[in-house]
Design a protein around this motif. Sequence first.
Motif, mmCIF file in Angstrom:
data_model
loop_
_atom_site.group_PDB
_atom_site.id
_atom_site.type_symbol
_atom_site.label_atom_id
_atom_site.label_comp_id
_atom_site.label_asym_id
_atom_site.label_seq_id
_atom_site.Cartn_x
_atom_site.Cartn_y
_atom_site.Cartn_z
ATOM 1 N N LEU A 189 4.271 14.492 -27.638
ATOM 2 C CA LEU A 189 4.569 15.148 -28.919
ATOM 3 C C LEU A 189 4.816 16.641 -28.717
ATOM 4 O O LEU A 189 5.786 17.197 -29.252
ATOM 5 N N LEU A 190 3.951 17.304 -27.950
ATOM 6 C CA LEU A 190 4.118 18.739 -27.703
ATOM 7 C C LEU A 190 5.449 19.028 -27.018
ATOM 8 O O LEU A 190 6.179 19.945 -27.415
ATOM 9 N N ARG A 191 5.772 18.266 -25.978
ATOM 10 C CA ARG A 191 7.025 18.507 -25.263
ATOM 11 C C ARG A 191 8.215 18.313 -26.192
ATOM 12 O O ARG A 191 9.159 19.101 -26.189
ATOM 13 N N SER A 192 8.182 17.271 -26.989
ATOM 14 C CA SER A 192 9.311 17.002 -27.886
ATOM 15 C C SER A 192 9.444 18.086 -28.949
ATOM 16 O O SER A 192 10.555 18.489 -29.308
ATOM 17 N N LEU A 193 8.316 18.571 -29.449
ATOM 18 C CA LEU A 193 8.337 19.638 -30.440
ATOM 19 C C LEU A 193 8.994 20.887 -29.875
ATOM 20 O O LEU A 193 9.861 21.504 -30.507
#
Length: 778
Positions: free
Chosen positions: A37-41
């Motif tokens: 989730l963090l990487r995609s954000l």
Amino acid sequence: MSDPTTQQTGRATPAGKRRVAFASYVDEEDLPGFLVLLRSLVLSNPGICPDFVVLHDGLGPAAFSAIRRLYPRIVPRRVDPARYDAYAGGDGDGSPARGAYLFLEAFRPAGHDTLITLDTDLVVLKDLRELLELREGLAAVEQYPAGGGPGALDSGLLVINREYLTGEFAERLDEIGRSGGHDVEHHGRGVLNAALGGGFVRLDPRFNFVKQRLDGGLPVPDDVRVLHFTGPHKPWRGGEVGYDRAEAVWHRYDLDDQEFYRAFCALPGDRHPELVVHYGTRLIEEYGADAAVLLATGTALYSLGRYEQAVEVLRRVRDPRGTLDPRVNLALGRALMAVSHYAEAEARLLLASRDPGAAASAFGLLAECAWIRGDRRRQVARAVAGLDADPTDRKSRLLLRRARAEERRAAATADPARQFAHVAFYMDEQGNAGDRGLPEAVRLVFGPDTSAARWHPVHVHRLFDASALREANARRGVVVGGGGLFIPDTSPNGNSRWQWNVPDAMLRRITVPLVVFAVGYNAFEGQGYSHRRFTESLRLLVDRSVFFGLRNHGSIERVRALLPGDLAERVVYQPCPTTVARHLAADWREPAERAETVLLNCAYDRSGLRFGYDYGNFLDQMARAVTALRERAEVRYAAHIASDEKFVFDLRREYGITLPVVPMYDMAATEVWEAYTDCRLVIGMRGHAGMIPFGCGTPVLSLVSHPKLAYFLDDVERPEWGVSVHDRRLGAVLVERASALLDDHRAALDDVAKCRQRLWTITQNNLERLREPLGLPL
């Protein structure tokens, strides 16, 4: 419910800036999902970097280490699970049902105004800035399928605004949870739906697009912003049959750290400098980086005011073939100037000037470097070379004009024994109208003669070297002021880390009385002076001064906090001389009749620090205010610098409203004072768009986007004259307060006069303290 930003014009958050953050509840089992989730954000939103609150029930150090490697602004927040054990269905035995309630902790107040909660089984595919701009209510996507009843929300993504981030709403959730007055099968989502009863702002489903909409192996539509892997079969646990195409999207972000850092650094377009530094630095230190990453990281460090680190990173670029990208030499030359390594800066800039594409910028910086060091011959030669490379280069033209003006001043003769040295920011032609008249206003406090016969100008940004020291010591005293000179990023230098480019050794050798007069601590919310060099220079300056006066009590508090007790006591209040302008001008005349005009001013330098995510709301509210005020008076726009006119362009483009412009940047200081006197009201965002008209006797309302405006209004005990630019009711509040001032204009004029008289009394008392040390006439 009142808007919190309306309340926040006090000292704690004087500009009322909305505090926005993301948040997720994370446990060890779902940590792999959260990292994706963090990487995609980040990869989908590289231009934003708000706080990310990690709610957790005992995540270990290794987990937080992995999280912090992926994002620079992590805020851990421990959840007390015992509270949720008492919920019906909470199952206080550590079962999965218990964790399904813990995300509700986000609703407990912790200092944010907008919180965007994200489940760990989401992947962000597109820009989310639209969500950051939401200011009211609680927003979510309706549940799909509608298993929680009609009008139920899906809690996978929530935009929670201030009215729901209160103890009152959290207590309501607790009451429902403990009583079992919710759909127990849906756990925390059931509690939230029971509390809301369908009363939430509906988001488009593309902001929380559940994978069940893709039944049958359909591809993810191109317009999906956030993809949600609901159900027990998570991609990091092996996934679910029939959703291969959706899970392939998730796996695009299942990267190791090096892959992720390089993917970010390869992104085109604008990227937030904190993110660039975070990932670029890790690449450089751990995996190695090419010249492009080093350049981007060094440039971002410079933009964040981390000048020494910028130099260190940019020096790492190797040039084995002698064909170094001129942008590297240009960036390194600028960074070296910021730490006062002028000789090395010149060498780098000369190398950059050999490239036709970089020549104009390089020569402009070379001319500035020569000016800082007092080398007028080189200043002229390099400014001319810059204009040869590009006849439109503004910096070279400015430095050439500055050299010619200084030649004329140098040709004038004056008796040093009659003069004071005046260290100030001397604004160039078409510069900020407020700053341009400020040096003369300071001088008027000390007497009517503001000419070169009595005052020797010392530009604050020039290196105060041995030659400047000799000239200063030959005068009667040194006056430093006014203006917001305590700011780190305007013409940075490594000698003091504030605007006066003075080494400690030179400061210690000043033998004549040194007066610091009406200086301001001009940091925005979020800016600061973490560098030790600034604190050391500040302490020495206070110690050497016979008088140390700051222009508002907010600045006094910030500066005193950096000083030991004996020095802190020496910091006193000295209002900006522009606030008492009518007492300084001997021939001042009250206008017999003021024009039926309201002057409006906005500011656009450092827009991100001023507006955050609220510029759209600001422009909309101002359009409403302008439309309403035109029923009362002519509204004209006062531009202190040319870039201020962005407001006029945006207002016309978005709302079809045209305002006549008063180009104050082309006016003399006396003309600016006259314009601010010949109107009935000024609504201004710049500090001097409030202080100058106030000093001219004109009622003011301040658009507070910088703490200094709130500080000034606190000093005159009129906080109601300020409205935060983040106030979601800004237009209505402005119209209401402006109408009150216009309706009883005589009373408003008298009130301004009464407030100004208090500042004049303080100024006179301070001047009395200075008569003996400066040898001023009685």
